[in-house]
Design a protein around this motif. Structure first.
Motif, PDB file in Angstrom:
ATOM      1  N   THR A  84       0.645   6.222  -0.377  1.00  0.00           N
ATOM      2  CA  THR A  84       0.796   6.644  -1.764  1.00  0.00           C
ATOM      3  C   THR A  84      -0.392   6.186  -2.582  1.00  0.00           C
ATOM      4  OG1 THR A  84       1.942   4.648  -2.465  1.00  0.00           O
ATOM      5  CG2 THR A  84       3.312   6.445  -1.618  1.00  0.00           C
ATOM      6  N   CYS A  85      -0.662   6.925  -3.610  1.00  0.00           N
ATOM      7  CA  CYS A  85      -1.671   6.519  -4.589  1.00  0.00           C
ATOM      8  C   CYS A  85      -0.940   6.389  -5.910  1.00  0.00           C
ATOM      9  CB  CYS A  85      -2.786   7.559  -4.682  1.00  0.00           C
ATOM     10  SG  CYS A  85      -4.050   7.123  -5.888  1.00  0.00           S
ATOM     11  N   GLN A  86      -0.666   5.164  -6.330  1.00  0.00           N
ATOM     12  CA  GLN A  86       0.127   4.930  -7.517  1.00  0.00           C
ATOM     13  C   GLN A  86      -0.785   4.837  -8.739  1.00  0.00           C
ATOM     14  OE1 GLN A  86       2.538   1.512  -6.818  1.00  0.00           O
ATOM     15  NE2 GLN A  86       3.812   2.524  -5.287  1.00  0.00           N
ATOM     16  N   ILE A  87      -0.497   5.661  -9.741  1.00  0.00           N
ATOM     17  CA  ILE A  87      -1.298   5.677 -10.965  1.00  0.00           C
ATOM     18  C   ILE A  87      -0.429   5.168 -12.109  1.00  0.00           C
ATOM     19  CG2 ILE A  87      -2.647   7.101 -12.543  1.00  0.00           C
ATOM     20  CD1 ILE A  87      -3.071   9.059 -10.275  1.00  0.00           C
ATOM     21  N   SER A  88      -0.729   3.954 -12.573  1.00  0.00           N
ATOM     22  CA  SER A  88       0.054   3.391 -13.668  1.00  0.00           C
ATOM     23  C   SER A  88      -0.580   3.703 -15.015  1.00  0.00           C
ATOM     24  CB  SER A  88       0.203   1.874 -13.482  1.00  0.00           C
ATOM     25  OG  SER A  88      -1.078   1.279 -13.371  1.00  0.00           O
ATOM     26  N   ASN A  89      -1.900   3.845 -15.053  1.00  0.00           N
ATOM     27  CA  ASN A  89      -2.583   4.293 -16.253  1.00  0.00           C
ATOM     28  C   ASN A  89      -3.920   4.895 -15.849  1.00  0.00           C
ATOM     29  OD1 ASN A  89      -4.610   2.138 -16.127  1.00  0.00           O
ATOM     30  ND2 ASN A  89      -2.901   0.781 -16.680  1.00  0.00           N
ATOM     31  N   LYS A  90      -4.684   5.358 -16.796  1.00  0.00           N
ATOM     32  CA  LYS A  90      -5.916   6.071 -16.485  1.00  0.00           C
ATOM     33  C   LYS A  90      -6.975   5.178 -15.856  1.00  0.00           C
ATOM     34  CE  LYS A  90      -5.356   9.540 -20.108  1.00  0.00           C
ATOM     35  NZ  LYS A  90      -5.948  10.135 -21.324  1.00  0.00           N
ATOM     36  N   ASN A  91      -6.916   3.873 -16.107  1.00  0.00           N
ATOM     37  CA  ASN A  91      -7.975   2.977 -15.654  1.00  0.00           C
ATOM     38  C   ASN A  91      -7.624   2.189 -14.391  1.00  0.00           C
ATOM     39  OD1 ASN A  91      -9.565   3.674 -17.917  1.00  0.00           O
ATOM     40  ND2 ASN A  91      -8.405   2.211 -19.182  1.00  0.00           N
ATOM     41  N   GLU A  92      -6.388   2.301 -13.882  1.00  0.00           N
ATOM     42  CA  GLU A  92      -5.957   1.481 -12.750  1.00  0.00           C
ATOM     43  C   GLU A  92      -5.404   2.354 -11.634  1.00  0.00           C
ATOM     44  OE1 GLU A  92      -2.977  -2.270 -11.723  1.00  0.00           O
ATOM     45  OE2 GLU A  92      -3.057  -1.422 -13.735  1.00  0.00           O
ATOM     46  N   ILE A  93      -6.032   2.294 -10.466  1.00  0.00           N
ATOM     47  CA  ILE A  93      -5.571   3.044  -9.301  1.00  0.00           C
ATOM     48  C   ILE A  93      -5.403   2.064  -8.137  1.00  0.00           C
ATOM     49  CG2 ILE A  93      -6.101   4.846  -7.622  1.00  0.00           C
ATOM     50  CD1 ILE A  93      -7.692   6.265  -9.745  1.00  0.00           C
ATOM     51  N   LYS A  94      -4.214   2.012  -7.535  1.00  0.00           N
ATOM     52  CA  LYS A  94      -3.950   1.129  -6.406  1.00  0.00           C
ATOM     53  C   LYS A  94      -3.521   1.961  -5.202  1.00  0.00           C
ATOM     54  CE  LYS A  94      -2.479  -2.871  -9.134  1.00  0.00           C
ATOM     55  NZ  LYS A  94      -1.377  -3.828  -9.406  1.00  0.00           N
ATOM     56  N   VAL A  95      -4.221   1.814  -4.093  1.00  0.00           N
ATOM     57  CA  VAL A  95      -3.858   2.514  -2.868  1.00  0.00           C
ATOM     58  C   VAL A  95      -3.030   1.572  -2.012  1.00  0.00           C
ATOM     59  CG1 VAL A  95      -4.720   3.694  -0.826  1.00  0.00           C
ATOM     60  CG2 VAL A  95      -5.956   3.876  -2.986  1.00  0.00           C
ATOM     61  N   GLU A  96      -1.816   1.976  -1.669  1.00  0.00           N
ATOM     62  CA  GLU A  96      -0.896   1.117  -0.934  1.00  0.00           C
ATOM     63  C   GLU A  96      -0.269   1.854   0.236  1.00  0.00           C
ATOM     64  OE1 GLU A  96       1.907  -0.302  -3.799  1.00  0.00           O
ATOM     65  OE2 GLU A  96       0.559  -1.884  -4.495  1.00  0.00           O
ATOM     66  N   GLN A  97       0.321   1.063   1.128  1.00  0.00           N
ATOM     67  CA  GLN A  97       1.017   1.605   2.288  1.00  0.00           C
ATOM     68  C   GLN A  97       2.312   0.834   2.469  1.00  0.00           C
ATOM     69  OE1 GLN A  97      -1.346   1.837   5.829  1.00  0.00           O
ATOM     70  NE2 GLN A  97       0.422   1.866   7.196  1.00  0.00           N
ATOM     71  N   SER A  98       3.368   1.528   2.864  1.00  0.00           N
ATOM     72  CA  SER A  98       4.662   0.876   3.074  1.00  0.00           C
ATOM     73  C   SER A  98       4.760   0.345   4.499  1.00  0.00           C
ATOM     74  CB  SER A  98       5.807   1.860   2.812  1.00  0.00           C
ATOM     75  OG  SER A  98       5.814   2.253   1.462  1.00  0.00           O
ATOM     76  N   CYS A  99       5.121  -0.927   4.633  1.00  0.00           N
ATOM     77  CA  CYS A  99       5.302  -1.549   5.950  1.00  0.00           C
ATOM     78  C   CYS A  99       6.614  -1.068   6.555  1.00  0.00           C
ATOM     79  CB  CYS A  99       5.305  -3.068   5.807  1.00  0.00           C
ATOM     80  SG  CYS A  99       5.697  -3.954   7.337  1.00  0.00           S
ATOM     81  N   THR A 100       6.601  -0.705   7.825  1.00  0.00           N
ATOM     82  CA  THR A 100       7.804  -0.187   8.484  1.00  0.00           C
ATOM     83  C   THR A 100       8.789  -1.291   8.866  1.00  0.00           C
ATOM     84  OG1 THR A 100       6.625  -0.233  10.599  1.00  0.00           O
ATOM     85  CG2 THR A 100       6.650   1.852   9.406  1.00  0.00           C
ATOM     86  N   VAL A 101       8.408  -2.556   8.671  1.00  0.00           N
ATOM     87  CA  VAL A 101       9.308  -3.673   8.979  1.00  0.00           C
ATOM     88  C   VAL A 101       9.961  -4.210   7.712  1.00  0.00           C
ATOM     89  CG1 VAL A 101       9.478  -6.009   9.923  1.00  0.00           C
ATOM     90  CG2 VAL A 101       8.062  -4.312  11.069  1.00  0.00           C
ATOM     91  N   CYS A 102       9.143  -4.676   6.769  1.00  0.00           N
ATOM     92  CA  CYS A 102       9.697  -5.242   5.530  1.00  0.00           C
ATOM     93  C   CYS A 102       9.954  -4.170   4.471  1.00  0.00           C
ATOM     94  CB  CYS A 102       8.776  -6.319   4.980  1.00  0.00           C
ATOM     95  SG  CYS A 102       7.152  -5.713   4.437  1.00  0.00           S
ATOM     96  N   MET A 103       9.418  -2.963   4.701  1.00  0.00           N
ATOM     97  CA  MET A 103       9.593  -1.820   3.801  1.00  0.00           C
ATOM     98  C   MET A 103       8.966  -2.029   2.429  1.00  0.00           C
ATOM     99  SD  MET A 103      11.037   0.061   5.952  1.00  0.00           S
ATOM    100  CE  MET A 103      11.324   1.502   4.924  1.00  0.00           C
ATOM    101  N   GLU A 104       8.108  -3.027   2.310  1.00  0.00           N
ATOM    102  CA  GLU A 104       7.440  -3.277   1.035  1.00  0.00           C
ATOM    103  C   GLU A 104       6.111  -2.530   0.987  1.00  0.00           C
ATOM    104  OE1 GLU A 104       6.958  -7.414   0.343  1.00  0.00           O
ATOM    105  OE2 GLU A 104       9.104  -7.874   0.452  1.00  0.00           O
TER     106      GLU A 104
END
Length: 200
Positions: free
Chosen positions: A23-43
């Motif tokens: 996922t590419c989560q966009i919280s505002n125009k200036n902040e972009i965080k690229v994340e991945q969900s762990c298949t074990v802890c699901m975080e």
């Protein structure tokens, strides 16, 4: 306004489709965080937590388990003397991979134990090496191997049989020690009778 999720070219709102792995989560125009969900802890974890390929022999091209869960798997399955398999593809982890996982997670205690285990494994490949059989934790090289079966420990000074890797069988040669216990018992009786006659 609901948070927007971008999955490749598909755009959905958080209220509709479930969160994909990437996922590419966009919280505002200036902040972009690229994340991945762990298949074990699901975080959701930063993608950097999935980048290190610990084992070159693994059959999976990408990782789906985060660094923390990989470390916990290794710590919980720690068993000296046995192989530890990759949690994703079951290929045995190399010694370098295990050391890297422990080092990256700051577990110096387990890291040092593993280094000692690896050193012991290398020593045991030497045919002239023997551990003290009395549990003092010391080991040594025995020049001549089976030509010299009685080994005195350099640490506790107790005797070990090099051939049988056990406390020295006092009063018996290695050949006699290998005899079935019935014959050994009979031999001890005969030996005792001879000793009694000599004392008379």
């Amino acid at each position: 306004m609901p948070e927007m999720l971008i999955d490749n070219n598909n755009i959905s709102t958080q209220d509709s489709a479930p969160c994909p792995i990437y996922t590419c989560q966009i919280s505002n125009k200036n902040e972009i965080k690229v994340e991945q969900s762990c298949t074990v802890c699901m975080e959701s974890k930063p993608c950097i937590d999935f980048e290190t390929q610990y084992n070159s022999d693994c059959t999976h091209s990408t990782r789906t388990i985060c660094n923390s869960c990989t470390y916990e798997y290794l710590r919980n399955n720690w068993n000296i003397g046995s192989e530890i398999s990759c949690p994703e593809c079951s290929i045995p982890l190399s010694h370098n991979a295990i050391k890297l996982i422990l080092f990256e997670n700051g577990d110096i205690t387990l890291y040092n134990r593993y280094i000692q285990f690896e050193l012991n494994r290398i020593l045991e490949q030497n045919l002239e090496f023997v551990w003290c059989s009395h549990g003092c934790g010391s080991g040594q090289l025995n020049e001549g191997a089976t030509m010299n079966n009685t080994i005195e420990c350099v640490n506790c000074h107790k005797l070990t049989c090099f051939t049988h890797k056990c406390p020295w069988h006092d009063g018996m040669t290695c050949e006699e020690y290998d005899m079935p216990r019935y014959f050994v018992f009979s031999y001890e009786i005969i030996l005792g009778d001879k000793k009694m006659k000599q004392e008379k």
